[in-house]
Design a protein around this motif. Structure first.
Motif, short mmCIF file in Angstrom:
data_model
loop_
_atom_site.label_atom_id
_atom_site.label_comp_id
_atom_site.label_asym_id
_atom_site.label_seq_id
_atom_site.Cartn_x
_atom_site.Cartn_y
_atom_site.Cartn_z
N ALA A 472 14.30 85.87 35.83
CA ALA A 472 15.32 85.84 37.16
C ALA A 472 15.30 87.17 37.97
O ALA A 472 15.59 86.88 39.08
N TYR A 473 14.89 88.28 37.38
CA TYR A 473 14.91 89.29 37.89
C TYR A 473 13.71 89.46 38.79
O TYR A 473 13.75 89.79 40.00
N ALA A 474 12.58 88.93 38.46
CA ALA A 474 11.47 88.84 39.35
C ALA A 474 11.58 88.05 40.35
O ALA A 474 11.27 88.24 41.51
N ALA A 475 12.39 86.88 40.18
CA ALA A 475 12.78 85.96 41.30
C ALA A 475 13.53 86.83 42.37
O ALA A 475 13.55 86.55 43.55
N TYR A 476 14.46 87.42 41.88
CA TYR A 476 15.22 87.99 42.63
C TYR A 476 14.75 88.98 43.55
O TYR A 476 15.09 89.26 44.67
N GLN A 477 13.87 89.94 42.84
CA GLN A 477 13.13 90.83 43.56
C GLN A 477 12.40 90.29 44.72
O GLN A 477 12.30 90.55 45.79
N GLN A 478 11.53 89.15 44.21
CA GLN A 478 10.75 88.38 45.24
C GLN A 478 11.62 87.89 46.59
O GLN A 478 11.43 87.81 47.85
N ALA A 479 12.71 87.07 46.32
CA ALA A 479 13.59 86.71 47.18
C ALA A 479 14.40 88.12 48.02
O ALA A 479 14.49 87.88 49.32
N LYS A 480 14.31 89.14 47.62
CA LYS A 480 14.91 90.17 48.32
C LYS A 480 13.89 90.77 49.27
O LYS A 480 14.32 91.15 50.39
#
Length: 552
Positions: A472-480
């Protein structure tokens, strides 16, 4: 010369009937035309948007001398006249300045036919036509909510969470039942039946020379109380309480999962609203392009096909707008259903990006918080604790249980006079395991297997939670990163390209296709930005829920 009377009935778009009666001399069409023209000029009409007196019913007499002279008839025939009869409705005004519209008449008929069906389809929500599966009825006014308020409604009104809460309370109610002592047993013993009584089976208790009153005639009262070995009941009650707390932790985990689903629906609906706003701006931009193309075509500076292409692009944007409005309606219904409200209740979503885009903790902090506070890990830890206590309880099965019995005995019948003799009796029983402890041995083995299974499940749950937090943290960084790139680079560049293309086309009429391409790219990038922002907020909410906390 042949003549006759010709009557013409005309129906206006508003339902008024016009009857024209004229004497036809040699050519009825000419007279009818003249009569209709004169009637049109003499009648008072009511056009759209104007207030005037309605057409009154009556007869208007029109001279026909000009028509007769045109036909070369004798003056004797000039005395004949034409009459125009106007029949109007008292309810609808007549407009004779416009020709009759067949399409409007057909639409009026269709509306009249479908009036009953439409009234059935769009009746207000009542108790009679509301399904029984909903928890609340639809209110009259809209309700405005943000994400925090939606989560509160979810916690209070979601049926699935309500069922889990009731299951937890049911499990807690079993704890005092297990801790309560066993029920005592009260017994009455009547030894010896009356002589010659029908209950004296056969010759039972028959008097003999040695016992003239029978063998015996006495009674006793006994009270028995089973007792388990000290520690067994309290430990069993403790295990039941631990399992109940595990159910509570599972309900909290389900609440977070449903909250993540609610957050996804919430941000998707907000993204749909943002897309609708983008499409409205797109329609306005295409209207500007269409007006420029129309002005240039009027000055013979552009082809008419450019105006048509702009109009087609605008119609396509409006069609997409209709689809998004339908998606918005479905999203609102899904949110209402998830939070336990009626699907037809009116709901207005509030978004606060400043509060939603709060700083996110680091990955290490999120992992530590998940290991210590995630409800799923709490539930697995409680299940492991209950399994370990189950092993202890299974080993206590080797210890014997007890039973205490107290009796009072008197050597008389229950219907005899008291002779004063009374005896007491106390008994202690031991319930010991037999059959070489087979039952207890396999009970301990079963408890130990359950403990090993709970330990493995706890380790697996911890690994999955930590892995989910990392993902979830990696997906958040990518979306950001994607949102920042779209917002700071691509959308401003596309907006500049559109403005340059519009100015160039307005000045010299060149680059119309480039202008439409730039407008389409700007629209697509703005839609992508809206979706990217929604994905970023969803990723942030998912990250918080994965770590075991609410996303606000």
């Amino acid at each position: 010369m042949s003549f006759g009377i010709r009557t013409i009935r005309l129906i206006s778009p508003h339902g008024a009937a016009l009857l024209i009666s004229a004497i036809a001399l040699a050519s009825p069409s000419v007279l009818c035309t003249s009569a209709f023209a004169q009637a049109t000029s003499n009648l008072v009409t009511q056009s759209e948007g104007e207030v005037s007196s309605p057409v009154q019913a009556g007869t208007v007499t029109l001279p026909t001398s000009s028509a007769a002279n045109a036909l070369g008839t004798s003056p004797s025939t000039e005395k004949a006249g034409a009459s125009v009869t106007v029949v109007t409705s008292n309810e609808v005004s007549t407009d004779l300045s416009m020709p009759p519209s067949i399409g409007s008449q057909l639409n009026a008929q269709l509306i009249a036919q479908d009036k009953t069906k439409a009234s059935e389809l769009f009746v207000p929500v009542t108790k009679a036509n509301t399904p029984k599966t909903y928890v609340k009825s639809a209110p009259s006014g809209p309700v405005e909510m943000d994400l925090r308020q939606l989560w509160n409604e979810l916690k209070l009104n979601n049926p699935q969470l309500a069922a889990l809460r009731e299951s937890y309370l049911s499990a807690k109610a079993t704890v005092p039942q297990i801790a309560a002592p066993a029920n005592p047993q009260v017994g009455l013993v009547w030894s010896g039946m009356p002589v010659n009584s029908p209950f004296a089976l056969g010759g039972a208790n028959a008097p003999t020379p040695q016992n003239p009153n029978g063998i015996s005639s006495n009674n006793s009262i006994s009270v028995a109380q089973p007792l388990q070995f000290p520690g067994k009941k309290s430990l069993a009650a403790d295990i039941a309480d631990t399992n109940a707390e595990s159910l509570l932790a599972q309900s909290e985990s389900t609440y977070l999962q449903l909250g993540a689903q609610l957050s996804t629906l919430y941000y998707n609906t907000l993204a749909t609203q943002k897309q609708l706003q983008v499409l409205k701006e797109t329609v306005m931009r295409l209207e500007m392009i269409k007006n420029v193309a129309k002005a240039r075509y009027a000055n013979n500076a552009a082809a008419y096909v450019e105006y048509l292409n702009a109009q087609v692009a605008q119609s396509a944007a409006q069609a997409d707008q209709f689809n998004l409005e339908r998606q918005l309606e479905v999203g609102i219904k899904n949110i209402n259903t998830l939070i336990g409200r009626h699907s037809r209740e009116r709901l207005i979503l509030k978004g606060d990006n400043r509060r939603a885009m709060a700083p996110v903790p680091t990955l290490v902090e999120l992992e530590d918080y998940a290991e210590s506070s995630h409800p799923s890990l709490k539930s697995s830890a409680l299940q492991l604790d209950a399994a370990r206590k189950g092993v202890t309880l299974a080993k206590k099965a080797y210890l014997p249980d007890f039973q205490v019995i107290g009796s009072s005995y008197t050597p008389r019948g229950p219907f005899s006079a008291n002779n004063g003799a009374l005896f007491y009796q106390f008994e202690l029983d031991l319930i010991i395991p037999l059959y070489f402890f087979t039952k207890e041995k396999y009970g301990v083995e079963q408890a130990m297997r359950n403990q090993a299974s709970a330990e493995a499940s706890d380790i697996s749950n911890r690994q999955q939670i930590i892995l989910a937090v990392n993902s979830a943290y990696a997906a958040y960084q990518q979306a950001k990163t994607a949102t920042t790139f779209l917002k700071e680079r691509q959308v401003p560049q596309a907006d500049a390209a559109y403005k340059v293309g519009l100015i160039q086309y307005s000045n010299n009429g060149q680059g119309f296709n480039d202008l439409l391409t730039a407008q389409t790219q700007l629209r697509n990038l703005e839609v992508q930005l809206a979706l990217a922002e929604a994905n970023l907020l969803q990723a942030q909410a998912t990250l918080m829920v994965t770590a075991g906390k609410e996303p606000f």
